[in-house]
Design a protein around this motif. Structure first.
Motif, PDB file in Angstrom:
ATOM      1  N   ASN A 167      49.155  42.283  44.048  1.00 10.00           N
ATOM      2  CA  ASN A 167      48.193  41.221  44.319  1.00 10.00           C
ATOM      3  C   ASN A 167      47.727  40.629  42.984  1.00 10.00           C
ATOM      4  O   ASN A 167      47.322  41.368  42.082  1.00 10.00           O
ATOM      5  CB  ASN A 167      47.005  41.788  45.098  1.00 10.00           C
ATOM      6  N   ILE A 199      48.958  46.201  46.910  1.00  9.35           N
ATOM      7  CA  ILE A 199      47.696  45.995  46.184  1.00  9.35           C
ATOM      8  C   ILE A 199      47.944  45.841  44.686  1.00  9.35           C
ATOM      9  O   ILE A 199      47.268  45.055  44.009  1.00  9.35           O
ATOM     10  CB  ILE A 199      46.700  47.141  46.488  1.00  9.35           C
ATOM     11  N   ASN A 204      40.659  42.492  41.099  1.00  7.54           N
ATOM     12  CA  ASN A 204      39.800  43.421  41.835  1.00  7.54           C
ATOM     13  C   ASN A 204      40.034  43.220  43.328  1.00  7.54           C
ATOM     14  O   ASN A 204      39.700  42.169  43.887  1.00  7.54           O
ATOM     15  CB  ASN A 204      38.335  43.174  41.485  1.00  7.54           C
ATOM     16  N   VAL A 205      40.596  44.236  43.953  1.00  5.69           N
ATOM     17  CA  VAL A 205      41.084  44.080  45.328  1.00  5.69           C
ATOM     18  C   VAL A 205      40.751  45.331  46.148  1.00  5.69           C
ATOM     19  O   VAL A 205      40.854  46.456  45.647  1.00  5.69           O
ATOM     20  CB  VAL A 205      42.616  43.852  45.350  1.00  5.69           C
ATOM     21  N   TYR A 217      41.433  50.907  46.428  1.00  2.70           N
ATOM     22  CA  TYR A 217      40.884  49.787  45.673  1.00  2.70           C
ATOM     23  C   TYR A 217      41.653  49.623  44.367  1.00  2.70           C
ATOM     24  O   TYR A 217      42.213  50.592  43.824  1.00  2.70           O
ATOM     25  CB  TYR A 217      39.411  50.017  45.330  1.00  2.70           C
ATOM     26  N   LYS A 218      41.633  48.391  43.850  1.00  2.00           N
ATOM     27  CA  LYS A 218      42.122  48.107  42.497  1.00  2.00           C
ATOM     28  C   LYS A 218      40.987  47.443  41.721  1.00  2.00           C
ATOM     29  O   LYS A 218      40.455  46.414  42.145  1.00  2.00           O
ATOM     30  CB  LYS A 218      43.340  47.181  42.536  1.00  2.00           C
ATOM     31  N   ASN A 243      37.967  36.364  49.973  1.00  2.00           N
ATOM     32  CA  ASN A 243      36.858  36.988  49.257  1.00  2.00           C
ATOM     33  C   ASN A 243      36.108  37.927  50.204  1.00  2.00           C
ATOM     34  O   ASN A 243      35.869  37.575  51.368  1.00  2.00           O
ATOM     35  CB  ASN A 243      35.882  35.931  48.744  1.00  2.00           C
ATOM     36  N   HIS A 295      45.134  39.130  42.032  1.00  5.42           N
ATOM     37  CA  HIS A 295      43.714  39.228  41.694  1.00  5.42           C
ATOM     38  C   HIS A 295      43.420  40.593  41.071  1.00  5.42           C
ATOM     39  O   HIS A 295      43.981  41.617  41.473  1.00  5.42           O
ATOM     40  CB  HIS A 295      42.863  39.003  42.929  1.00  5.42           C
ATOM     41  N   LEU A 336      35.417  40.566  44.408  1.00  5.06           N
ATOM     42  CA  LEU A 336      36.342  41.456  45.096  1.00  5.06           C
ATOM     43  C   LEU A 336      37.103  40.700  46.184  1.00  5.06           C
ATOM     44  O   LEU A 336      36.500  40.078  47.059  1.00  5.06           O
ATOM     45  CB  LEU A 336      35.558  42.618  45.709  1.00  5.06           C
ATOM     46  N   LYS A 337      38.418  40.758  46.095  1.00  5.83           N
ATOM     47  CA  LYS A 337      39.285  40.140  47.091  1.00  5.83           C
ATOM     48  C   LYS A 337      39.757  41.193  48.092  1.00  5.83           C
ATOM     49  O   LYS A 337      39.767  42.397  47.803  1.00  5.83           O
ATOM     50  CB  LYS A 337      40.502  39.510  46.421  1.00  5.83           C
ATOM     51  N   ALA A 338      40.181  40.719  49.242  1.00  8.03           N
ATOM     52  CA  ALA A 338      40.720  41.605  50.272  1.00  8.03           C
ATOM     53  C   ALA A 338      42.238  41.471  50.330  1.00  8.03           C
ATOM     54  O   ALA A 338      42.786  40.382  50.177  1.00  8.03           O
ATOM     55  CB  ALA A 338      40.118  41.269  51.632  1.00  8.03           C
ATOM     56  N   GLN A 339      42.907  42.581  50.532  1.00  8.30           N
ATOM     57  CA  GLN A 339      44.347  42.602  50.789  1.00  8.30           C
ATOM     58  C   GLN A 339      44.555  43.229  52.168  1.00  8.30           C
ATOM     59  O   GLN A 339      44.304  44.409  52.365  1.00  8.30           O
ATOM     60  CB  GLN A 339      45.081  43.417  49.724  1.00  8.30           C
TER      61      GLN A 339
END
Length: 606
Positions: A123, A120, A127-128, A175-176, A150, A125, A218-221
């Motif tokens: 990543n 994470i 916000n993840v 979360y980040k 997304n 992005h 917010l992106k997903a990892q």
């Protein structure tokens, strides 16, 4: 970047484990959750770690002490009303610190792979959210993501639909957030949400509102195959200790469960022996269509279920008893027959000898290199032995040895002449070549051999171990009557009864499934023979018994397959007669799974 850890909760569902400590002080395999997490954070470049404490805060702070001072700068925020608020309030108490830097937000009741935090952090992005594909055991926040990763929606409990679970992802509660996102979006929405709805909410609700009103920042990892677990209760703790056991302890932890492996959906289970091609999708749909009725209605009693089994197998109801799995029938049968000397062929299915007094067992052990034997071998060995019963698993477990039907009937006649009961467990017979003609469950055969008792597990060849079904057939009506009185009148549930009710409509599909299985077994046999460290025994069952002949012991190979590839096989070293012989047993699954197994075997070629 900083990390904020939420650790204020009481963890009531963990009972005695959290009587005097907060959840993150619970040990998993001897290591406290908080110590594991802080050690993982030590491997990142962090400006500080902020821990929001509440319940038993002083104990937690005293435990952490100054042990991490040379690697982490740790600060505390205290939630004095932890018993009246939820985690949204704990995070709100740290909002000023949250706006100081980019933030990793982590809940303290998690255990996860060391690789997750670097995933994470790296990543690109800002916000993840870490997410995992939704599985049936999961509870909590669920999201949907698009092809660009997304997060497009947070699914409320009211909107959750089991019809859409294949599209859902569960948040891992890591979360980040960028400092800019915290300052200009998350914290303002957090303050407004708390003011409007109070402090007894969850911080994910704020993310749901932001996503709904302001598009997707917010992106997903995805976690992929990396292990993780959220620990809320004692069962969660048990599962976590299994997932994160040391390689040499992992096998033991799985084995003591005796099943329930559906709780570990990423694992390929090559221990349990079921038909991979039955029931069909249509039969499953019919079972699902009646779920509500079956769940809320009592099953029928023993008389009706005996008639259903008799109909499916074409025998008299007076000749059959239905069990909650074959295991229930084996227990009852062994108790009925009492203290009589019994011939047992080793290695064998241990459920039978476990129900016997060792002094009553007259053991026959075939050559340990081939594990082969015939009816003539048994008759020659037991000719001068005083036995009153003879147990034959056919095909045998774990060897896969198979005695043809004509020879079994010769053995039945030989036993009858000596007043010996012949118990034949044919749970795997439908996997044998020419299976349509190999079963002994026919009224004419049972009537002709009153000393013959046939046991069959429905779980294995019919692919429904969760229903717990088995039958015992014999023309010995005194035995059948006794067993029907011995076991509970409602010993099987409505789902199992309904399965027997509708099976006849799918009998042709079952035959096709068995033929398909036999073809796949032949293919897997050829592939296994390409693995240089395995000697593969021929089989007529739905598994292979293999001897590990070089490079590994059976224990080493079993351990590496589980710890490195998530594949569990049976180490036969615990089987009577096979100790120290380096035998393993592995089931036959579908084509894709079997290719994955072969790939793992090939990667382990030195």
């Amino acid at each position: 970047m900083q990390a904020i850890i939420l650790a204020a909760g009481m963890g009531r569902r963990l009972g005695e484990k959290t009587k005097d400590n907060t959840k993150c002080m619970v040990e998993v395999n001897g290591v406290r959750l908080i110590d594991r997490l802080l050690t993982q954070l030590c491997n990142l470049s962090l400006s500080r770690v902020v821990i929001v404490v509440g319940y038993q805060a002083e104990n937690l702070k005293a435990h952490i002490g100054h042990r991490y001072d040379d690697r982490l700068r740790i600060e505390y925020v205290e939630n004095p009303v932890y018993n009246r608020t939820n985690n949204i309030y704990s995070l709100a108490l740290a909002k000023d610190k949250m706006m100081d830097d980019d933030t990793l937000l982590i809940e303290s009741d998690l255990i996860f792979s060391d690789r997750l935090l670097p995933m994470i952090v790296d990543n690109p992005h800002p916000n993840v959210a870490m997410v995992a594909k939704y599985e049936s055991w999961m509870d909590g926040t669920v999201v949907r993501i698009d092809q660009e990763m997304n997060i497009v929606s947070f699914i409320s409990k009211q909107a959750f639909s089991f019809d859409d679970v294949d599209k859902y992802y569960k948040t891992v509660n890591i979360y980040k957030f960028s400092r800019d996102f915290s300052r200009h979006k998350y914290v303002p929405f957090l303050e407004a949400y708390c003011q409007a709805l109070g402090n007894n909410e969850y911080y994910e609700q704020v993310l749901r509102v932001i996503t709904l009103l302001d598009g997707s920042d917010l992106k997903a990892q995805r976690v992929g195959n990396e292990p993780w677990y959220e620990i809320d209760d004692i069962q969660d703790l048990d599962i976590a200790e299994t997932l994160f056991a040391k390689p040499d302890e992992m096998i033991e932890r799985f084995n003591y469960r005796y099943g329930g492996h559906w709780r570990f959906p990423k694992m390929l289970d090559y221990c349990y022996l079921v038909n991979p091609y039955f029931p069909t999708r249509r039969m499953r749909d019919e079972l699902r269509a009646s779920f509500d009725t079956l769940l809320t209605e009592y099953p029928s009693g023993m008389k009706v279920n005996a008639m259903l089994a008799a109909k499916n197998f074409g025998i008299s109801p007076q000749h059959v008893v239905v069990g909650n799995g074959a295991a229930e029938l084996i227990k009852s049968l062994m108790e009925h027959n009492g203290r009589q000397p019994i011939g047992v062929i080793y290695p064998t299915f241990e459920e039978y000898p476990h129900r016997l007094d060792k002094a009553d067992i007259v053991a026959y052990k075939p050559d340990t290199e081939t594990l082969r034997y015939t009816a003539d071998d048994l008759m020659a060995f037991y000719a001068d032995k005083d036995i009153r019963q003879l147990l034959l698993i056919n095909p045998d477990n774990p060897s896969g040895n198979f005695i043809p039907k004509a020879d079994v009937l010769r053995l039945a006649c030989w036993c009858e002449e000596r007043k010996v009961k012949l118990i034949v467990d044919e749970s795997f017979v439908d996997f044998s070549d020419g299976f349509e003609e190999n079963s002994l469950i026919h009224d004419d055969l049972l009537t002709a051999h009153a000393n013959l008792i046939v046991v069959k597990s429905i779980s294995k060849s019919y692919g429904v171990p969760g229903l717990r079904l088995g039958i015992l057939a014999s023309a010995d009506e005194e035995l059948i009557s006794w067993m029907k009185r011995d076991i509970s009148i409602w010993n099987i549930n409505s789902f199992a009864e309904y399965y027997m009710q509708i099976y006849g409509k799918y009998e042709k599909d079952y035959v096709k499934a068995c033929h398909r299985f036999i073809a796949e077994r032949r293919r897997l046999h050829q592939l296994l023979q390409t693995i240089p460290y395995l000697r593969v025994l021929p089989t007529q069952a739905n598994f292979f018994c293999c001897q590990v002949v070089s490079h590994y012991t059976s224990e080493e190979l079993t351990r590496r397959l589980l710890s490195e590839y998530g594949i569990i096989i049976k180490d036969c070293d615990s089987k009577t007669g096979l100790a120290g012989r380096n035998y393993i047993r592995l089931s036959v699954r579908n084509e894709a799974d079997n290719d994955q197994l072969i790939s793992a075997f090939r990667q382990l070629i030195p």
